[in-house]
Scaffold this active site. Structure first.
Site, PDB file in Angstrom:
ATOM      1  N   SER A 140      68.276  13.001  21.650  1.00 36.95           N
ATOM      2  CA  SER A 140      69.619  12.679  21.422  1.00 36.95           C
ATOM      3  C   SER A 140      70.375  11.744  22.567  1.00 36.95           C
ATOM      4  CB  SER A 140      70.491  13.761  21.009  1.00 36.95           C
ATOM      5  OG  SER A 140      71.969  13.429  20.648  1.00 36.95           O
ATOM      6  N   TYR A 153      73.123  22.503  22.998  1.00 37.64           N
ATOM      7  CA  TYR A 153      72.647  21.330  22.446  1.00 37.64           C
ATOM      8  C   TYR A 153      72.176  20.276  23.308  1.00 37.64           C
ATOM      9  CZ  TYR A 153      72.084  17.839  19.049  1.00 37.64           C
ATOM     10  OH  TYR A 153      71.398  16.842  18.258  1.00 37.64           O
TER      11      TYR A 153
HETATM   12  N1  LIG Z   1      72.881  13.482  13.041  1.00 35.45           N
HETATM   13  C1  LIG Z   1      72.934  12.968  14.108  1.00 35.45           C
HETATM   14  O1  LIG Z   1      74.053  12.466  14.475  1.00 35.45           O
HETATM   15  C2  LIG Z   1      71.870  13.235  15.264  1.00 35.45           C
HETATM   16  C3  LIG Z   1      72.016  12.513  16.308  1.00 35.45           C
HETATM   17  C4  LIG Z   1      71.097  12.808  17.410  1.00 35.45           C
HETATM   18  C5  LIG Z   1      70.018  13.617  17.341  1.00 35.45           C
HETATM   19  N2  LIG Z   1      69.762  14.334  15.961  1.00 35.45           N
HETATM   20  C6  LIG Z   1      68.806  15.084  15.752  1.00 35.45           C
HETATM   21  O2  LIG Z   1      68.085  14.780  14.611  1.00 35.45           O
HETATM   22  C7  LIG Z   1      67.319  15.856  14.120  1.00 35.45           C
HETATM   23  C8  LIG Z   1      67.574  16.023  12.600  1.00 35.45           C
HETATM   24  O3  LIG Z   1      68.957  16.189  12.420  1.00 35.45           O
HETATM   25  P1  LIG Z   1      69.899  15.898  10.930  1.00 35.45           P
HETATM   26  O4  LIG Z   1      71.070  14.958  11.567  1.00 35.45           O
HETATM   27  O5  LIG Z   1      68.978  15.066  10.019  1.00 35.45           O
HETATM   28  O6  LIG Z   1      70.342  17.036  10.739  1.00 35.45           O
HETATM   29  P2  LIG Z   1      70.370  18.040   9.238  1.00 35.45           P
HETATM   30  O7  LIG Z   1      70.351  16.907   7.931  1.00 35.45           O
HETATM   31  O8  LIG Z   1      71.269  19.187   9.398  1.00 35.45           O
HETATM   32  O9  LIG Z   1      68.770  18.369   9.186  1.00 35.45           O
HETATM   33  C9  LIG Z   1      68.191  19.572   9.752  1.00 35.45           C
HETATM   34  C10 LIG Z   1      66.665  19.903   9.284  1.00 35.45           C
HETATM   35  O10 LIG Z   1      66.519  20.860  10.289  1.00 35.45           O
HETATM   36  C11 LIG Z   1      65.826  21.730   9.429  1.00 35.45           C
HETATM   37  N3  LIG Z   1      65.904  23.122  10.151  1.00 35.45           N
HETATM   38  C12 LIG Z   1      67.074  23.809  10.695  1.00 35.45           C
HETATM   39  N4  LIG Z   1      66.693  25.038  10.910  1.00 35.45           N
HETATM   40  C13 LIG Z   1      65.450  25.141  10.638  1.00 35.45           C
HETATM   41  C14 LIG Z   1      64.577  26.378  10.946  1.00 35.45           C
HETATM   42  N5  LIG Z   1      64.888  27.467  11.426  1.00 35.45           N
HETATM   43  N6  LIG Z   1      63.114  26.058  10.248  1.00 35.45           N
HETATM   44  C15 LIG Z   1      62.824  25.147   9.827  1.00 35.45           C
HETATM   45  N7  LIG Z   1      63.690  23.921   9.786  1.00 35.45           N
HETATM   46  C16 LIG Z   1      64.921  24.173  10.195  1.00 35.45           C
HETATM   47  C17 LIG Z   1      66.569  22.081   8.326  1.00 35.45           C
HETATM   48  O11 LIG Z   1      65.870  22.161   7.016  1.00 35.45           O
HETATM   49  P3  LIG Z   1      66.047  23.667   6.447  1.00 35.45           P
HETATM   50  O12 LIG Z   1      67.356  24.031   6.485  1.00 35.45           O
HETATM   51  O13 LIG Z   1      65.973  23.611   4.930  1.00 35.45           O
HETATM   52  O14 LIG Z   1      64.893  24.766   7.107  1.00 35.45           O
HETATM   53  C18 LIG Z   1      66.692  20.229   8.036  1.00 35.45           C
HETATM   54  O15 LIG Z   1      65.697  19.777   7.334  1.00 35.45           O
HETATM   55  C19 LIG Z   1      67.845  17.143  14.873  1.00 35.45           C
HETATM   56  O16 LIG Z   1      66.834  17.289  15.875  1.00 35.45           O
HETATM   57  C20 LIG Z   1      69.063  16.473  15.463  1.00 35.45           C
HETATM   58  O17 LIG Z   1      69.298  17.444  16.707  1.00 35.45           O
HETATM   59  C21 LIG Z   1      70.873  14.059  14.788  1.00 35.45           C
END
Ligand SMILES: NC(=O)c1ccc[n+]([C@@H]2O[C@H](COP(=O)([O-])OP(=O)(O)OC[C@H]3O[C@@H](n4cnc5c(N)ncnc54)[C@H](OP(=O)(O)O)[C@@H]3O)[C@@H](O)[C@H]2O)c1
Length: 246
Positions: A140, A153
């Protein structure tokens, strides 16, 4: 953007929502075989129902480190190989400006860092042996500096950047691609409550990640971030502190 995905054998960890769910969908639509991993298997099942011969859901909580080696093996057996692994699982709880919650912080350490190490070490071991494949870690822009808003984070994403760079420095000579993705804000459940007006649509984020999947190195998803964070990374610490970027 046309990508050759037919027959690609991929594992996506964190495939039940957001970036991971969209990546799994685009991979399946493109003809890839995908092992999808998360706790919310009802969501994984929806994609598998659409592509039953291509999408294979597995229930897993990344806190269960001990079960990773066997589950990784089960995934590669089901796919009959491995070309691509993407670690998308991540959590970013809201943290108040004066809050130091060890529970929230340890959850981020476990999901964002330890889970990534457990899964990507398995992939690195296998790919070093086969001399083939791509490993993608989602970092990120938040990991580029120690911003005050959510210290752990930011630190977990800096960890991901450094871990991926080190894997790249081990594996590039073996023919394995190691790709670090640095998104800015993306429209997902993680950011829904933050009211960010200029977040990237998740479909575009996933398209770009797949575009970079065989391009070893670090990639910002937004071209302008390459310039902005080049500058931000070079601001001396006392000045950065006064800017108080969240
Ligand atoms: N959205 C943004 O603006 C952004 C920006 C920069 C980086 N990112 C990064 O991109 C990645 C994906 O984020 P997102 O925005 O797509 O978030 P999201 O929609 O909240 O998805 C998060 C995913 O992580 C999984 N997860 C969370 N806890 C878990 C656990 N204990 N075991 C297994 N899986 C788990 C969730 O699955 P379950 O809850 O079903 O297990 C879900 O599939 C993350 O690493 C985030 O830090 C996001």
């Amino acid at each position: 953007m046309s990508l050759k995905l037919i027959g690609t054998k991929a594992i996506v960890i964190g495939a039940s929502s957001g970036i991971g769910a969209e990546l799994a969908k685009q991979l399946a639509e493109g003809g890839a075989l995908v092992a999808t991993i998360a706790r919310r298997t009802d969501r994984l099942q929806l994609l598998s129902d659409r592509y039953p011969e291509r999408v294979f859901p597995f229930a897993h909580d990344v806190n269960n480190i001990a079960e990773v080696p066997d589950l990784f093996q089960k995934c590669t057996d089901t796919l009959t190989g491995l070309d691509l692994i993407i670690y998308c699982s991540g959590v970013m709880p809201q943290v108040g400006p004066h809050e130091y919650s060890t529970d929230k912080d340890i959850d981020m350490v476990n999901v964002n860092m330890s889970g990534a190490v457990a899964w990507l070490n398995c992939a690195a071991t296998r790919m070093e042996g086969t001399g083939h494949g791509s490993i993608i870690g989602i970092g990120s822009v938040a990991g580029d500096r120690g911003r005050s808003g959510n210290p752990v984070y930011a630190a977990s994403k800096a960890f991901m950047h450094t871990y991926m760079e080190a894997l790249r420095n081990r594996l590039a000579r073996k023919g394995v691609k190691v790709v670090t993705i640095k998104p800015g804000p993306v429209q997902t459940e993680m950011t829904a409550a933050l009211g960010i007006s200029n977040a990237m649509p998740v479909e575009k984020a996933a398209q770009l990640i797949l575009h970079y999947k065989d391009r070893t190195g670090e990639h910002y998803l937004s071209p302008v971030h390459r310039i902005i964070f080049y500058i931000i990374k070079r601001i001396p610490s006392p000045i950065f502190r006064r800017l108080n970027l969240k």
